[in-house]
Each structure stands twice: as C-alpha cells, then as structure tokens.
Design an enzyme around this catalytic site. Sequence first.
Site, PDB file in Angstrom:
ATOM      1  CB  SER A 351     -39.011   1.467  30.240  1.00  0.00           C
ATOM      2  OG  SER A 351     -37.755   1.180  30.809  1.00  0.00           O
ATOM      3  CG  HIS A 437     -33.803   3.794  30.015  1.00  0.00           C
ATOM      4  ND1 HIS A 437     -33.111   3.352  31.121  1.00  0.00           N
ATOM      5  CD2 HIS A 437     -35.112   3.861  30.401  1.00  0.00           C
ATOM      6  CE1 HIS A 437     -33.954   3.140  32.120  1.00  0.00           C
ATOM      7  NE2 HIS A 437     -35.170   3.447  31.708  1.00  0.00           N
TER       8      HIS A 437
END
Length: 498
Positions: A351, A437
């Site tokens: 990410s 997340h």
Amino acid sequence: MKTGDWLTRMPLLRQAFEPRAVAALEGGGDARVEPEAARTEPKAQAKAEPGRGGRPIPERLKATLRREQEALSPRALRRTLAELRAIAEPQVSEVEGGRRAREFAAWYAKATPGERRDCWLLMSEQFAPDAKKIRAARQQYEAAHGTQEEGEAEIRLRRAFVSARTRLMQRFAVFPEGMRFLVDLRAELLPQLAGDRRLLALDAELEHLFSTWFDVAFLELRRISWDSPASLVEKLIKYEAVHDIRGWDDVKNRLDSDRRCYGFFHPRLEGEPLIFVEVALMNEMAASITPLLDETAASADPQRASTAIFYSISSTQPGLRGVSFGDSLIKRVVETLKAEFPRLRTFATLSPIPGLRAWLAKNGAQMLDKLEPKPKAELARALGGEADAQRLLAAWEKPLVLDPKSPVRQFLLQCAAHYLGKELHEGRPLDPVARFHLGNGARIERLNMAGDPSTKGLKQSFGLMVNYLYDVKRLDRYRGMLAQGQIPISGAIEDLYF
C-alpha cells in the site's frame, strides 16, 4: 368542479401552470402562463447579497422577484417545490410517485448547477421531520421509560423522526435509473457541503439510505477478467485510483493468469463496479510495486502461490462516500481465493502512504528532536552539515541512491513507523490508507524503502510503501485494539520506534 381544482388534480398539466395562474383561474381572472421549459425568469435588477448562502429559502419562496445571484426565480422555486411535494405525497402510490420522480429527473439532467443547488436546498430544508411531532413523541417516550408502554413509545419516536425527505428519496429510487440519479446527485452535492451547511441534512439522508440499499447482503462479488466485457474492463482503466493504468497491455497484465481482480456489484447499477481490488499471487510478501506492474514479466504458477498481495483497491462512486465496502470485499476475496488456491497462507497488501510527505514537511523538526545526540550526530555527518528538516527533505528526494545502512534512510523509516503507528486524529489513524486497512482489522507489518519510485510515489511518501497483514484469525482482535486507541503493529515496526 372549478377549472383550478381540475388542473391541480392533473399532475402533467399542473406542471405547466404557475400557482398564481391557477389562483387567477379559480377567481375567474386572467393570467399569463409560462411554458414548462421556462423555469427561470429574467434576472431582477436587484443587488446581489454578499455571501454564498444569499436569502433563506423560506424568504425566496415568498418573494416576487429573484436577486441577481439566485438561479431559480421565486416563481420557479415554488413550482419546483410543488413538484417535489407531489412526488413525496403519501397518498400517491409508489408507481405513480416513481413516474413523477422520473419526469423531475429528466428536467434535472438539463438544469444548470445553480438550479440543481436550489433543488438540493428545497430537498434539505422543506422536507424535514415535523419538529412538533418529534417533541411530543420524545416527551411520551421519556414519560413511558421503564413502563410497559416504553416499546410503543419508542416506535412512535422512531416514526416521528422519519421525514418526508426519506419518502422523496425512496420515490426517486423506484424507477430503473433512479439509483444512478441519486448516487450522482450526492457526488455533485458533496463538494458543496463545506460552503453551505444547509445541505447537510440532505447529505445525511442519502448516506443513511445508501448504507441500507448498498448493504453487502445485496451486493454480488464478481471476478473481472480479460474475458469480461470490454465495457467493464474499461471501467478498471477509468476508476483505478492507486496505480494509473497506462493502456491495454497494462490492464491485460493486471488480469493475467497469476492475477485476480474482484469487484462488488449492485443490481440497480448494472455493469458498474462499486469497488474493486487487484490481487497478485506470489511466493513472498511484495516489497515493490515495480515488478507487479512490469508488463514484460513472465507469469508465475498461481497454483504454487503461497501469498496473495492486494496491491490496489479503488472505490468508483464518489456519491457512496461513507458507505463501507472494503472490509466485506477483502473478507469475501480471501474466502474465494482460499477455495481456489488451497496453498495460500498469507494475505497482505502493498500500500501507498499518501499522507507521509506532507506530514513530514510539517513535523520533520519535531521528529529530529526525538533523536539521541549520537544518532543525530551520525545523521548530520551523512547529510554533510547540520541535521535539519530541509536537508532531510532534499536527501529523501532520491531514495534509490541511499545506502541500506545510511542514517538518512534509517531516519525516514523511523519517521514513517511513527506516522503510521502512533499518529492518531480523534482516535483514528492519521493516514487515510492506514485508516482503511487498520479499520478492517489488518496490522502494520513491514515498511519498504523505494517501494514506489514513480513520480507519484515520491510525491506522496518519498517512495515508501507499507505491507498491511490480514491475519484472518486475528481481524477482530486487531479491530478491538484499534477501538481502544492502540494501533496493531509487527515487531519489525516496533523496532523502528524512537
């Protein structure tokens, strides 16, 4: 029956008449009637009020002339309100209400931004719950608390909070294109909220309804492959928000045999993914996005893969902001992948860290103050002068040339670990991707230097990327930790703390 009564009972004809014209017909007088298309009048020669809000809607509805900055004239505003009320009328069937809503949506599609904003104001302010009913229901509920009548009193209170606005939005959702209309309406509305708080009620109403209409129980998980319709593959190119797709070869690489792409779909937005995730099937946790986006790289054997890397998750509908799909999407994809590839053991992301660079630009000096004298002196020597924030920012511009043992590189990793693992705002992670997340139950697993050396990667985080680990057995535990203000991290991240 008077002519005016007959007109008011005929919705299609009524739309062609201004209320004052109907009143004149009832009285036997004469009135000049505007055609339906003439929804605005010539601007009145009145000085525009300062400020974006202008005159309150109730005042405009009672006025005769509009002021210079107002899109709809008082006459057109009253007509529009009458049409919206006709759509939401309780005595009207859902089918008829939907038909009226569809006609209104057809006009709205051709309306100017100012005219649309006037519609939003009407929807927000003129269809609110009845304050008197709420007050009476609340008093009854408080009086009934602890008695046998408490349940009935609660029902009355709940019903009192149901507004005509709710029924209005539901009528727009009746016709086939209605859901698309509402989602697009909110997408256009959202950027205006900061400048006009009068629109907040309409936004809250839509978000509440969308959270029900787009509940994951009504969504379908579909795989998107190279064999999917071209129109759907084109949507991936259009909506990809993390790593821009450069062309058809790029998208074909992302849909290759060792890749998977899944999206959530809603039956009322056919062919339109609400959110999609791109997955690479590998034998180790990815440290860089470059090989994943390499169109010339050979495909791996997905049946031998042990690791699934979620390297891009993109929401496609701005109008559904606040409606969460990500948690359920990742869980469903993990279950689907495990069923197809039993050897998979690790599920993680690669990410970006979009807020890191901007945060360091503001807080770099504070981070330097956390260093002990010895490592600070080593950092100064590596910089060729005094250790200050400006020198550091300049040195971090070229992460690929930094030696693995460089104090400059180590300090960047330490700052990133602090930013991701300790910086909270109102109890939530400061970084937006971390917020997503970690809110889904992941933990911060590993930082990757020069993980994204692209221009975008350097602009966001000096090229740093992060792996979030989805440990299926610990998702609830990590989510609980986050709720208590503790960000779940791995030992490798903890070792980087100052």
